[in-house]
Design a protein around this motif. Structure first.
Motif, PDB file in Angstrom:
ATOM      1  N   GLY A 122       0.855  -1.186   0.000  1.00  0.00           N
ATOM      2  CA  GLY A 122       0.000   0.000   0.000  1.00  0.00           C
ATOM      3  C   GLY A 122       0.879   1.220   0.000  1.00  0.00           C
ATOM      4  N   ASP A 123       0.265   2.347  -0.118  1.00  0.00           N
ATOM      5  CA  ASP A 123       0.982   3.603  -0.207  1.00  0.00           C
ATOM      6  C   ASP A 123       1.613   3.913   1.148  1.00  0.00           C
ATOM      7  N   VAL A 124       2.856   4.314   1.152  1.00  0.00           N
ATOM      8  CA  VAL A 124       3.554   4.531   2.415  1.00  0.00           C
ATOM      9  C   VAL A 124       2.928   5.672   3.202  1.00  0.00           C
ATOM     10  N   LYS A 125       2.655   6.807   2.544  1.00  0.00           N
ATOM     11  CA  LYS A 125       2.128   7.937   3.316  1.00  0.00           C
ATOM     12  C   LYS A 125       0.729   7.641   3.839  1.00  0.00           C
ATOM     13  N   ASP A 126       0.009   6.765   3.153  1.00  0.00           N
ATOM     14  CA  ASP A 126      -1.344   6.425   3.570  1.00  0.00           C
ATOM     15  C   ASP A 126      -1.291   5.223   4.505  1.00  0.00           C
ATOM     16  N   GLY A 127      -0.568   4.199   4.074  1.00  0.00           N
ATOM     17  CA  GLY A 127      -0.398   3.012   4.895  1.00  0.00           C
ATOM     18  C   GLY A 127      -1.646   2.162   4.958  1.00  0.00           C
ATOM     19  N   ALA A 128      -2.737   2.732   5.470  1.00  0.00           N
ATOM     20  CA  ALA A 128      -3.958   1.958   5.647  1.00  0.00           C
ATOM     21  C   ALA A 128      -4.769   1.951   4.360  1.00  0.00           C
ATOM     22  N   GLY A 129      -5.700   1.028   4.305  1.00  0.00           N
ATOM     23  CA  GLY A 129      -6.626   1.021   3.183  1.00  0.00           C
ATOM     24  C   GLY A 129      -7.841   1.855   3.527  1.00  0.00           C
ATOM     25  N   SER A 130      -8.797   1.866   2.611  1.00  0.00           N
ATOM     26  CA  SER A 130     -10.060   2.547   2.871  1.00  0.00           C
ATOM     27  C   SER A 130     -11.091   1.493   3.227  1.00  0.00           C
ATOM     28  N   GLU A 131     -12.013   1.845   4.108  1.00  0.00           N
ATOM     29  CA  GLU A 131     -13.035   0.887   4.503  1.00  0.00           C
ATOM     30  C   GLU A 131     -14.320   1.154   3.732  1.00  0.00           C
ATOM     31  N   PHE A 132     -14.899   0.081   3.221  1.00  0.00           N
ATOM     32  CA  PHE A 132     -16.132   0.174   2.457  1.00  0.00           C
ATOM     33  C   PHE A 132     -17.178  -0.732   3.078  1.00  0.00           C
TER      34      PHE A 132
ATOM     35  N   THR B 257     -15.316  -3.962   4.463  1.00  0.00           N
ATOM     36  CA  THR B 257     -14.121  -4.499   3.829  1.00  0.00           C
ATOM     37  C   THR B 257     -13.084  -3.398   3.712  1.00  0.00           C
ATOM     38  N   THR B 258     -11.860  -3.701   4.071  1.00  0.00           N
ATOM     39  CA  THR B 258     -10.772  -2.742   3.895  1.00  0.00           C
ATOM     40  C   THR B 258     -10.087  -3.034   2.569  1.00  0.00           C
ATOM     41  N   LEU B 259      -9.951  -2.027   1.749  1.00  0.00           N
ATOM     42  CA  LEU B 259      -9.281  -2.189   0.458  1.00  0.00           C
ATOM     43  C   LEU B 259      -8.073  -1.267   0.404  1.00  0.00           C
ATOM     44  N   THR B 260      -6.942  -1.820  -0.010  1.00  0.00           N
ATOM     45  CA  THR B 260      -5.756  -0.989  -0.212  1.00  0.00           C
ATOM     46  C   THR B 260      -5.871  -0.368  -1.597  1.00  0.00           C
ATOM     47  N   PRO B 261      -5.107   0.692  -1.856  1.00  0.00           N
ATOM     48  CA  PRO B 261      -5.170   1.312  -3.197  1.00  0.00           C
ATOM     49  C   PRO B 261      -4.926   0.297  -4.319  1.00  0.00           C
ATOM     50  N   GLU B 262      -4.049  -0.702  -4.078  1.00  0.00           N
ATOM     51  CA  GLU B 262      -3.774  -1.711  -5.135  1.00  0.00           C
ATOM     52  C   GLU B 262      -4.979  -2.581  -5.438  1.00  0.00           C
ATOM     53  N   GLN B 263      -5.894  -2.698  -4.466  1.00  0.00           N
ATOM     54  CA  GLN B 263      -7.048  -3.583  -4.676  1.00  0.00           C
ATOM     55  C   GLN B 263      -8.178  -2.866  -5.408  1.00  0.00           C
ATOM     56  N   ILE B 264      -8.009  -1.577  -5.663  1.00  0.00           N
ATOM     57  CA  ILE B 264      -9.064  -0.823  -6.344  1.00  0.00           C
ATOM     58  C   ILE B 264      -8.611  -0.524  -7.763  1.00  0.00           C
ATOM     59  N   LYS B 265      -9.323  -1.095  -8.720  1.00  0.00           N
ATOM     60  CA  LYS B 265      -8.983  -0.913 -10.129  1.00  0.00           C
ATOM     61  C   LYS B 265      -9.985   0.061 -10.748  1.00  0.00           C
ATOM     62  N   PRO B 266      -9.554   0.820 -11.745  1.00  0.00           N
ATOM     63  CA  PRO B 266     -10.517   1.700 -12.414  1.00  0.00           C
ATOM     64  C   PRO B 266     -11.629   0.861 -13.023  1.00  0.00           C
ATOM     65  N   ALA B 267     -12.839   1.395 -12.978  1.00  0.00           N
ATOM     66  CA  ALA B 267     -13.973   0.647 -13.540  1.00  0.00           C
ATOM     67  C   ALA B 267     -13.927   0.738 -15.052  1.00  0.00           C
TER      68      ALA B 267
END
Length: 166
Positions: free
Chosen positions: A11-21, A111-121
């Motif tokens: 995941g992104d270092v400055k962010d570290g955490a994922g986003s929760e959905f 569900t927690t998603l890291t930036p890598e787990q989110i693909k453009p639609a």
């Protein structure tokens, strides 16, 4: 903790955490919305219809003294005939200080998603126009269609929420 590595597969270092959905279902698809927009989750209860409101506005409910509009997402996006049963859920949203409810078939989990787990639609025939999609979140074999609920609820076709809530 050093900030030297630019981006790692964790995941992104400055962010570290994922986003929760919050994951919920409409028909056969699973969707996700930013958990920070969700105020609470309630079972479906009868709503008071509003004369001349579009069909997808089920009506209003009294939420602890606040009258809030309730949108049936299944009607709005033409996802078959909605069934109201013990699994039907109203997600209470707080979007820019406006409180509203959306009816969905069921809610599964957060569900927690890291930036890598989110693909453009990709451009595809989902019920939601791609303007309202954040992307596709993938967790193992699951795929969540991530909705920008702010954009969707403040869009011009939903714009009567302003009128109803006023």
């Amino acid at each position: 903790m050093s900030m030297t590595s630019s981006s790692s597969k964790n995941g992104d270092v400055k962010d570290g955490a994922g986003s929760e959905f919050l994951a919920f279902t409409l028909g056969s698809e699973e969707y996700g919305i930013d958990i920070l927009k969700v105020q609470e989750i309630r079972g479906y209860e009868a709503v008071t219809r509003i004369a001349n409101a579009p069909e997808f506005i089920k009506g209003v409910i009294n939420l602890r003294g606040i009258i809030i509009p309730v949108v049936d997402m299944r009607i709005k996006f033409n996802l078959g005939t909605p069934v109201y049963d013990q699994f039907t859920v109203v997600i209470i949203l707080n979007i820019g200080g406006r409180i509203m409810g959306v009816v969905v078939d069921s809610v599964s989990d957060v569900t927690t998603l890291t930036p890598e787990q989110i693909k453009p639609a990709p451009e595809m025939g989902t019920a939601f126009g791609s303007d309202y999609l954040v992307g596709l979140g993938t967790v193992d074999e699951r795929m969540l269609i991530l909705i920008d609920i702010d954009k969707l609820m403040s869009s011009s076709e939903m714009g009567l929420i302003e009128k109803l809530a006023a």
